[in-house]
Scaffold this active site. Structure first.
Site, short mmCIF file in Angstrom:
data_model
loop_
_atom_site.label_atom_id
_atom_site.label_comp_id
_atom_site.label_asym_id
_atom_site.label_seq_id
_atom_site.Cartn_x
_atom_site.Cartn_y
_atom_site.Cartn_z
N CYS A 252 28.13 59.62 49.49
CA CYS A 252 29.16 58.68 49.97
C CYS A 252 29.04 57.35 49.24
O CYS A 252 28.15 57.15 48.41
CB CYS A 252 29.02 58.47 51.47
SG CYS A 252 27.44 57.69 51.91
N ASP B 57 -18.13 46.03 9.23
CA ASP B 57 -19.06 46.78 10.06
C ASP B 57 -19.37 48.08 9.33
O ASP B 57 -18.54 48.58 8.56
CB ASP B 57 -18.40 47.06 11.42
CG ASP B 57 -19.28 47.91 12.31
OD1 ASP B 57 -20.46 47.56 12.48
OD2 ASP B 57 -18.80 48.93 12.82
N CYS C 225 21.13 25.91 13.54
CA CYS C 225 21.44 26.65 14.77
C CYS C 225 20.16 27.15 15.42
O CYS C 225 19.92 26.95 16.62
CB CYS C 225 22.34 27.86 14.47
SG CYS C 225 23.94 27.45 13.78
N ASP D 28 -14.24 48.43 14.13
CA ASP D 28 -13.46 49.48 14.78
C ASP D 28 -12.70 48.97 16.00
O ASP D 28 -12.01 49.72 16.68
CB ASP D 28 -14.33 50.68 15.17
CG ASP D 28 -15.43 50.30 16.15
OD1 ASP D 28 -15.36 49.19 16.73
OD2 ASP D 28 -16.35 51.11 16.35
#
Length: 801
Positions: free
Chosen positions: A84, A496, A19, A695
């Site tokens: 209205c 890093d 499916c 970072d």
């Protein structure tokens, strides 16, 4: 230029991998659809499309044309300001034009709008904003029942199974009574009557089991075949042959009847689907847990009046009051007050974080002890928590490359099985037991039932859901299934230095004073002078001195000397702080302290000399300190056979000092941001699978270049955008945990695929040689799907660091 958009549609009616493969194939062929993936376990489709060529309604119609459904949510809004019928019509038109809104009806008398919408495409807050833009008021009722479509499906499946079991149990009784070893069981004579058995089997076959016929018809109509085709064919063959036998033999108890086979098969398949639905629900617990962290309401101040509103109605710029002990509703900043906030759900840090005016706040964190007034800066899908939830949802909904194999097999599996079943039927009827219809039919039914490819379709997505969900609980966010798969192959990690191995924030580490000087006096003068400077190192010195509870002196004069230091007059005394060259300019003798200064610098610290009234008074050293967990994390990675390299823009001496401290053998220093990507490429050219950890801001080029980019951070936009994985907790142990989780998940997927393939590969030949009864095949098929899902759920108990 194409207007590319992304959406997620919840799909109903899928029963097996065939499916999901069919829907995916058809969606990908649509003009304007760039990429579509369908996840059977999540029952969702992630679609990337060109909004100029196709829209959500077109996609939904295509899915519905294939015989499946799409789930939509309903929201009710209380509307004010209508006068209205024209007002109601205007609002209705405005809402119906919004992307993601299927239908919107506005009732003037009740002053209420009822909206059907796709929650992945549009939020209630967007609809409220549209109504307000039209010049009316809109608010969601404070209490609104949420619809859990999966829970409704489970309840419906439970009712069907119970009904089927009531009819099938008497038939099962007659079947068990047939065996020689169970001949002692009493079986009422009336149950052996063909017409009684037919009366019991018919409701199961055509009322409770009607879903299989509908699904099979839709699949065949669209040129595909799914597991329901197998179920419908197998049970129909058993049922109609039994009807033929009943008509042929009348009330005779000697007729070869298979009413119990068809009824018990359908009951067992329904039981398997029920277990499967419940297990699927459990595998998405991670999302539910994350969503449960959100506050439900917010206390806002509008037009000078305090009022409690649903979270969805908070808008950017709202002033929100947060009392002690309450959850912070959305992302924002402190406008008034001081407090400590428990941010453990976001960062994993157990210690509360002090907050003052101007500091950032994150939604779903807990205000511990102070009353604060905050301004909302990010709401709805822009908050840090919402982004985390989206990353987890995307990861769970995506496909790992390993799944493509299962998808390809599932696409052709059912037609092949039908062909094998027909061939086996002919072989039995013509050669094995010539002219004997009954054993040939049994073999035919058993092959159809044992081969249902449910387990194959569930093998990969359930493991990815469970694995990525468990990782999210530990603050590891995989952006997609492919990253979850690739992370396990990493053999080199490049980290890093600043903000990754270290905190990225300098602190005062050493104070060395000249003989005969008083520490409090010297630091009082140094702190007062440095407080006038904007330099980060100066701020670190001031913070370190203030933490020692030293009162700062009064500054009469201050001058910053770029590249050298500062000079000032504090409390009537001349103060000079800075480099060796600055001391030389003022003819200050620093000979005795030079060796100590060099030692500090070799250890990665920045030392600044202090002179008071023309005499050397001491030195202060500042350093970006190493995270307590960095050394342990590096050792863990090395123990896993992974090479760890540290890369930084800092000078060689400082970098080597930090590298030695944390146990990194290879250090690449003085690298510019653009040069980091080149260094990663060099490692890849050597055949290494490289993960870059940074970072997420200045390391972005390297994060994108690496095989896997990992961003350290607190779920910020930039970190999530650049990296494949976000490590929210800022702890390098997250790298080892991510690799470990990837390896465990891939092992789990391979186990699932092995058993799914093995089950069908072994099951079909055993059924073909007549060694399996159809009802045993039905039970085994149900068990195979459930066992695959349960094996995947073991990942939710994985222990990480």
């Amino acid at each position: 230029m194409a207007t590319t958009k992304e959406t997620t549609l919840q799909i109903t009616g899928m029963t097996c991998a065939a499916c999901s493969a069919r829907i995916e194939k058809v969606l990908n062929k649509m003009d304007g659809v760039e990429e579509a993936t369908v996840n059977l376990a999540l029952e969702k489709s992630a679609i990337k499309y060109d909004a100029d060529k196709v829209n959500i309604a077109d996609l939904e119609k295509k899915i519905e044309a294939l015989g499946y459904g799409t789930v939509k949510e309903k929201a009710e809004l209380n509307i004010t300001g209508m006068t209205c019928a024209a007002c109601a019509t205007r609002i209705e038109k405005g809402l119906n034009k919004l992307d993601g809104v299927t239908t919107a009806n506005v009732n003037l008398a009740l002053e209420r709008a009822t909206i059907e919408f796709n929650p992945a495409e549009i939020a209630v807050a967007d609809m409220i904003a549209r109504v307000e833009k039209l010049g009316y008021g809109a608010a969601q009722p404070l209490v609104q029942e949420a619809t859990d479509h999966r829970q409704q499906a489970i309840q419906k499946q439970t009712r069907k199974f119970i009904a089927a079991a009531i009819f099938a149990l008497p038939l099962l009784w007659t079947m068990v009574g047939h065996f020689s070893f169970t001949s002692f069981l009493y079986v009422p004579d009336f149950l052996m009557n063909p017409w009684v058995q037919m009366a019991l089997a018919t409701p199961v076959q055509f009322i409770i089991g009607w879903q299989f016929y509908v699904s099979a018809y839709k699949a065949l109509r669209n040129g595909s075949a799914n597991m329901d085709v197998l179920v419908a064919m197998g049970t129909s063959a058993a049922y109609f042959y039994s009807v033929y036998q009943a008509i042929l033999h009348g009330n005779s108890h000697h007729a070869h009847l298979y009413f119990e086979t068809s009824a018990v098969l359908i009951t067992l398949i329904l039981l398997g689907k029920l277990f499967e639905a419940k297990a699927k629900g459990r595998s998405s617990e991670a999302i539910k847990k994350l969503m449960g962290l959100q506050a439900k309401t917010a206390l806002v101040v509008r037009d000078g009046i305090e009022k409690e509103i649903p979270l969805e109605e908070v808008i950017i710029g709202d002033i929100i009051l947060v009392k002690p002990g309450e959850k912070i509703p959305v992302d924002g900043e402190v406008m008034e007050g001081n407090t400590a906030v428990d941010e453990s759900m976001l960062t994993g840090e157990s210690l509360p974080v002090d907050k003052k005016v101007g500091d950032l706040l994150f939604g779903a964190t807990v205000n511990n002890n102070g009353f604060i007034r905050m301004k909302a800066t990010k709401v709805g899908r822009d908050t840090a928590l919402a982004q985390i939830i989206k990353v987890v949802e995307d990861a769970q909904g995506s496909k790992a490359p390993i799944q493509r194999l299962a998808d390809k097999i599932s696409g052709v599996f059912v037609p092949i099985v039908v062909a094998i079943a027909v061939l086996a039927f002919i072989v039995w009827l013509v050669w094995v037991q010539p002219g004997e219809f009954t054993p040939a039919l049994e073999v035919f039914i058993t092959i159809l039932v044992i081969a249902c490819p449910c387990a194959l379709g569930l093998a990969t997505p359930t493991s990815i859901m469970a694995g990525s969900g468990r990782a999210a609980e530990f603050g590891i966010l995989f952006k997609g299934g492919e990253h979850l798969e690739q992370t396990g192959h990493i053999d080199t990690v490049v980290v890093d230095k600043t903000g990754t191995v270290t905190y990225g924030k300098p602190v005062l580490t050493d104070v060395l004073l000249a003989n005969g000087t008083d520490e409090k006096t010297v630091l009082s003068l140094v702190g007062a002078a440095e407080k006038q400077s904007e330099h980060p190192l100066a701020q670190a010195i001031v913070q370190g001195i203030e933490e020692r509870n030293i009162t700062l002196g009064d500054v009469q004069y201050f001058e910053a000397i770029p590249g050298y230091g500062v000079q000032a007059t504090v409390s009537g005394q001349a103060v000079v702080i800075g480099t060796r060259k600055l001391m030389a300019q003022y003819n200050i003798d620093i000979t005795n302290v030079l060796s100590s200064m060099e030692t500090l610098e070799e250890n990665g610290k920045t030392a600044m000399l202090v002179a008071i009234n023309g005499q050397y008074a001491g030195l202060v050293a500042v350093a970006d300190t190493v995270k307590e967990t960095s050394k342990d994390a590096v050792e863990r990675l090395q123990a896993m056979g992974i090479e760890v390299i540290m890369m930084t823009g800092d000078n060689e001496r400082t970098a080597q000092a930090i590298g030695t401290e944390v146990g990194v053998n290879q250090v690449i220093a003085e690298v510019l941001p653009e040069g980091k990507a080149d260094e990663v490429k060099k490692l890849q050219a050597m055949g290494k699978k490289v993960a870059m950890v940074g970072d997420g801001i200045n390391d972005a080029p390297a994060l994108v270049t690496a095989d896997i980019g990992m961003a350290i951070g607190t779920g910020t936009d930039i970190a999530m955008e650049a990296a494949d994985i976000t490590l929210i907790r800022g702890d390098l142990n997250g790298i080892a945990d991510a690799i470990l989780m990837s390896r465990k998940t891939m092992r789990n997927i391979k186990q699932n695929l092995f058993w799914a393939f093995a089950y069908n590969t072994l099951g079909i030949p055993i059924a073909a040689i007549g060694l399996l009864a159809p009802w045993v095949a039905g039970a085994a098929m149900a068990f195979s799907s459930v066992s695959v899902v349960l094996n995947a759920l073991r990942l939710q108990r994985v222990k990480l660091h």
